[in-house]
Write a protein that holds these residues in place. Structure first.
Motif, PDB file in Angstrom:
ATOM      1  N   GLY A  35     148.302  -8.927  12.594  1.00 38.85           N
ATOM      2  CA  GLY A  35     147.806  -7.920  13.192  1.00 38.85           C
ATOM      3  C   GLY A  35     146.546  -7.875  13.844  1.00 38.85           C
ATOM      4  N   LYS A  36     146.062  -6.600  14.149  1.00 43.23           N
ATOM      5  CA  LYS A  36     144.655  -6.426  14.726  1.00 43.23           C
ATOM      6  C   LYS A  36     143.849  -5.217  14.225  1.00 43.23           C
ATOM      7  CE  LYS A  36     146.225  -8.433  19.260  1.00 43.23           C
ATOM      8  NZ  LYS A  36     146.193  -8.022  20.866  1.00 43.23           N
ATOM      9  N   ASP A  37     142.653  -5.402  14.179  1.00 45.18           N
ATOM     10  CA  ASP A  37     141.933  -4.535  13.445  1.00 45.18           C
ATOM     11  C   ASP A  37     141.879  -3.180  14.595  1.00 45.18           C
ATOM     12  OD1 ASP A  37     141.851  -5.083  10.808  1.00 45.18           O
ATOM     13  OD2 ASP A  37     139.942  -5.958  11.079  1.00 45.18           O
ATOM     14  N   THR A  38     141.931  -3.400  15.858  1.00 43.69           N
ATOM     15  CA  THR A  38     141.722  -2.546  16.918  1.00 43.69           C
ATOM     16  C   THR A  38     143.348  -1.692  17.264  1.00 43.69           C
ATOM     17  OG1 THR A  38     142.597  -4.109  18.716  1.00 43.69           O
ATOM     18  CG2 THR A  38     140.023  -3.723  18.280  1.00 43.69           C
ATOM     19  N   ALA A  39     144.188  -2.083  16.462  1.00 43.16           N
ATOM     20  CA  ALA A  39     145.536  -1.386  16.564  1.00 43.16           C
ATOM     21  C   ALA A  39     145.592  -0.239  15.876  1.00 43.16           C
ATOM     22  CB  ALA A  39     146.495  -2.286  15.857  1.00 43.16           C
ATOM     23  N   ALA A  40     146.609   0.496  15.744  1.00 45.12           N
ATOM     24  CA  ALA A  40     146.922   1.836  15.399  1.00 45.12           C
ATOM     25  C   ALA A  40     146.771   1.835  13.800  1.00 45.12           C
ATOM     26  CB  ALA A  40     147.702   2.642  15.674  1.00 45.12           C
ATOM     27  N   ASN A  51     139.521  -4.838   4.613  1.00 44.23           N
ATOM     28  CA  ASN A  51     138.593  -4.131   4.553  1.00 44.23           C
ATOM     29  C   ASN A  51     138.428  -3.189   5.951  1.00 44.23           C
ATOM     30  OD1 ASN A  51     136.902  -5.338   2.497  1.00 44.23           O
ATOM     31  ND2 ASN A  51     136.179  -7.159   3.840  1.00 44.23           N
ATOM     32  N   HIS A  52     139.291  -3.578   6.762  1.00 44.51           N
ATOM     33  CA  HIS A  52     139.221  -2.413   8.092  1.00 44.51           C
ATOM     34  C   HIS A  52     139.980  -1.293   7.448  1.00 44.51           C
ATOM     35  CE1 HIS A  52     139.076  -0.719  11.946  1.00 44.51           C
ATOM     36  NE2 HIS A  52     140.555  -0.467  11.962  1.00 44.51           N
ATOM     37  N   THR A  53     141.402  -1.729   6.850  1.00 46.91           N
ATOM     38  CA  THR A  53     142.069  -0.698   6.335  1.00 46.91           C
ATOM     39  C   THR A  53     141.362   0.423   5.380  1.00 46.91           C
ATOM     40  OG1 THR A  53     143.796  -2.378   6.762  1.00 46.91           O
ATOM     41  CG2 THR A  53     144.269  -0.314   5.241  1.00 46.91           C
ATOM     42  N   ARG A  54     140.814  -0.316   4.397  1.00 48.26           N
ATOM     43  CA  ARG A  54     140.059   0.609   3.522  1.00 48.26           C
ATOM     44  C   ARG A  54     139.041   1.399   3.892  1.00 48.26           C
ATOM     45  NH1 ARG A  54     135.791  -2.805   1.182  1.00 48.26           N
ATOM     46  NH2 ARG A  54     135.105  -2.488   3.092  1.00 48.26           N
ATOM     47  N   ASP A  55     138.359   0.986   5.238  1.00 47.45           N
ATOM     48  CA  ASP A  55     137.426   1.953   5.849  1.00 47.45           C
ATOM     49  C   ASP A  55     137.959   2.836   6.639  1.00 47.45           C
ATOM     50  OD1 ASP A  55     135.446   0.081   4.844  1.00 47.45           O
ATOM     51  OD2 ASP A  55     135.215  -1.156   6.675  1.00 47.45           O
ATOM     52  N   GLN A  56     139.016   2.638   7.324  1.00 44.32           N
ATOM     53  CA  GLN A  56     139.822   3.756   7.874  1.00 44.32           C
ATOM     54  C   GLN A  56     140.081   4.796   6.970  1.00 44.32           C
ATOM     55  OE1 GLN A  56     140.003   3.874  11.437  1.00 44.32           O
ATOM     56  NE2 GLN A  56     138.399   2.222  10.889  1.00 44.32           N
ATOM     57  N   ILE A  57     140.823   4.261   5.713  1.00 47.37           N
ATOM     58  CA  ILE A  57     141.183   5.272   4.636  1.00 47.37           C
ATOM     59  C   ILE A  57     140.040   6.210   4.276  1.00 47.37           C
ATOM     60  CG2 ILE A  57     141.977   5.498   2.309  1.00 47.37           C
ATOM     61  CD1 ILE A  57     143.805   2.971   2.824  1.00 47.37           C
ATOM     62  N   ARG A  58     139.000   5.403   3.990  1.00 47.74           N
ATOM     63  CA  ARG A  58     137.721   6.367   3.796  1.00 47.74           C
ATOM     64  C   ARG A  58     137.336   7.507   4.767  1.00 47.74           C
ATOM     65  NH1 ARG A  58     133.869   1.368   1.469  1.00 47.74           N
ATOM     66  NH2 ARG A  58     134.661   1.192  -0.709  1.00 47.74           N
ATOM     67  N   LYS A  59     137.622   7.243   5.883  1.00 47.01           N
ATOM     68  CA  LYS A  59     136.991   8.133   7.074  1.00 47.01           C
ATOM     69  C   LYS A  59     138.230   9.095   7.073  1.00 47.01           C
ATOM     70  CE  LYS A  59     135.241   4.721   9.967  1.00 47.01           C
ATOM     71  NZ  LYS A  59     135.508   3.904  11.092  1.00 47.01           N
ATOM     72  N   SER A  60     139.408   8.990   6.652  1.00 39.97           N
ATOM     73  CA  SER A  60     140.870   9.693   6.937  1.00 39.97           C
ATOM     74  C   SER A  60     140.416  11.107   6.295  1.00 39.97           C
ATOM     75  CB  SER A  60     142.168   9.065   6.297  1.00 39.97           C
ATOM     76  OG  SER A  60     143.152   9.845   6.425  1.00 39.97           O
ATOM     77  N   PRO A  61     141.109  12.383   7.143  1.00 44.18           N
ATOM     78  CA  PRO A  61     140.986  13.502   6.394  1.00 44.18           C
ATOM     79  C   PRO A  61     141.946  13.609   5.022  1.00 44.18           C
ATOM     80  CG  PRO A  61     141.807  13.550   8.430  1.00 44.18           C
ATOM     81  CD  PRO A  61     141.017  12.175   8.276  1.00 44.18           C
ATOM     82  N   ALA A  62     143.011  12.588   5.226  1.00 50.05           N
ATOM     83  CA  ALA A  62     144.018  12.601   4.289  1.00 50.05           C
ATOM     84  C   ALA A  62     143.756  12.028   2.744  1.00 50.05           C
ATOM     85  CB  ALA A  62     145.281  11.736   4.571  1.00 50.05           C
ATOM     86  N   LEU A  63     142.724  11.354   2.767  1.00 50.98           N
ATOM     87  CA  LEU A  63     142.226  10.835   1.561  1.00 50.98           C
ATOM     88  C   LEU A  63     141.822  11.859   0.448  1.00 50.98           C
ATOM     89  CD1 LEU A  63     141.324   8.454  -0.135  1.00 50.98           C
ATOM     90  CD2 LEU A  63     138.751   8.585   0.615  1.00 50.98           C
ATOM     91  N   GLY A  64     142.532  11.949  -0.621  1.00 41.49           N
ATOM     92  CA  GLY A  64     142.621  12.968  -1.771  1.00 41.49           C
ATOM     93  C   GLY A  64     143.422  14.217  -1.399  1.00 41.49           C
ATOM     94  N   LYS A  65     143.768  14.297  -0.312  1.00 46.69           N
ATOM     95  CA  LYS A  65     144.676  15.304   0.042  1.00 46.69           C
ATOM     96  C   LYS A  65     146.255  14.986   0.147  1.00 46.69           C
ATOM     97  CE  LYS A  65     141.056  17.977   2.512  1.00 46.69           C
ATOM     98  NZ  LYS A  65     140.129  17.165   1.996  1.00 46.69           N
ATOM     99  N   GLU A  66     146.496  13.883   0.554  1.00 48.60           N
ATOM    100  CA  GLU A  66     147.863  13.457   0.589  1.00 48.60           C
ATOM    101  C   GLU A  66     148.116  12.086   0.310  1.00 48.60           C
ATOM    102  OE1 GLU A  66     149.370  12.565   5.094  1.00 48.60           O
ATOM    103  OE2 GLU A  66     147.998  14.476   4.960  1.00 48.60           O
ATOM    104  N   PRO A  67     149.220  11.660  -0.359  1.00 48.32           N
ATOM    105  CA  PRO A  67     149.446  10.357  -0.739  1.00 48.32           C
ATOM    106  C   PRO A  67     149.353   9.377   0.485  1.00 48.32           C
ATOM    107  CG  PRO A  67     151.353  11.610  -1.431  1.00 48.32           C
ATOM    108  CD  PRO A  67     150.634  12.436  -0.606  1.00 48.32           C
ATOM    109  N   ILE A  68     148.483   8.175   0.211  1.00 47.13           N
ATOM    110  CA  ILE A  68     148.424   7.229   1.180  1.00 47.13           C
ATOM    111  C   ILE A  68     149.100   5.869   0.757  1.00 47.13           C
ATOM    112  CG2 ILE A  68     146.839   5.688   2.662  1.00 47.13           C
ATOM    113  CD1 ILE A  68     144.826   8.083   2.305  1.00 47.13           C
ATOM    114  N   THR A  69     149.938   5.177   1.616  1.00 49.12           N
ATOM    115  CA  THR A  69     150.269   4.014   1.396  1.00 49.12           C
ATOM    116  C   THR A  69     149.990   2.765   2.037  1.00 49.12           C
ATOM    117  OG1 THR A  69     152.331   5.267   0.132  1.00 49.12           O
ATOM    118  CG2 THR A  69     152.614   2.705   0.657  1.00 49.12           C
ATOM    119  N   VAL A  70     149.407   1.734   1.753  1.00 44.98           N
ATOM    120  CA  VAL A  70     149.073   0.700   2.499  1.00 44.98           C
ATOM    121  C   VAL A  70     150.315  -0.340   2.305  1.00 44.98           C
ATOM    122  CG1 VAL A  70     147.432  -1.078   3.095  1.00 44.98           C
ATOM    123  CG2 VAL A  70     146.792   1.324   2.446  1.00 44.98           C
ATOM    124  N   ASN A  71     150.984  -0.792   3.440  1.00 49.48           N
ATOM    125  CA  ASN A  71     151.959  -1.777   3.269  1.00 49.48           C
ATOM    126  C   ASN A  71     151.790  -2.999   3.780  1.00 49.48           C
ATOM    127  OD1 ASN A  71     154.355   0.107   2.559  1.00 49.48           O
ATOM    128  ND2 ASN A  71     153.444   1.270   4.224  1.00 49.48           N
TER     129      ASN A  71
END
Length: 159
Positions: A35-40, A51-71
């Motif tokens: 993959g690419k960290d510049t991808a969606a 690390n990039h995925t974790r950082d994107q989750i930390r910025k996400s308004p979904a964190l703590g409000k809806e389930p998040i699954t990293v595949n």
């Protein structure tokens, strides 16, 4: 009285259905060794690093409000540093963050590795000994070549 009970039952069923529908709405992210960290971070355009995925989750308004699954797609993820997760990275009981491997048709696993792949030019030295120049400042305590653990050089300081 009967109509109130029917209305109450209907409202309870509607709220239960809405609650279930809310649980179905979840954020799905995808990560792949290609993959690419510049991808969606989608299935068709996955992220490259955890690390990039974790950082994107930390910025996400979904964190703590809806389930998040990293595949995680099958393959080896080389971690240049430790992946540091805090309690906040877990989400909440009702909206957890889950990291999971995706089943691979060819039986490959998801591997998180603290190793660092090296592209080296091996040259015969003498008596079956091979040598290669490594990057400046490299410090290692194990060497694998094609997945096999090799003996580290011991000369001239073999004791």
């Amino acid at each position: 009285m009967k109509s109130r009970r029917r209305l109450y039952t209907t409202l309870c069923l509607a709220s239960l259905c809405l609650g279930q529908a809310a649980n179905l709405h979840a954020l799905e992210l995808y990560v792949s060794p290609t993959g690419k960290d510049t991808a969606a971070g989608s299935k068709d355009a996955p992220f490259l690093t955890l690390n990039h995925t974790r950082d994107q989750i930390r910025k996400s308004p979904a964190l703590g409000k809806e389930p998040i699954t990293v595949n995680l797609a099958a393959g080896t993820y080389y971690l240049p540093e430790a992946l540091r997760l805090t309690a906040a990275d877990s989400g909440t009981a009702d909206a957890p963050v889950t990291y999971q491997g995706i089943a691979s048709d060819d039986g490959n696993d998801v591997i998180l590795s603290g190793a660092r792949p090296l592209e080296l030019s091996w040259k015969a030295y003498r008596n079956g000994i091979y040598q290669a120049t490594t990057p400046a400042g490299l410090s290692i305590n194990q060497l694998y070549v094609n997945g096999e653990l090799e003996h580290m050089a011991r000369f001239p300081n073999y004791d």
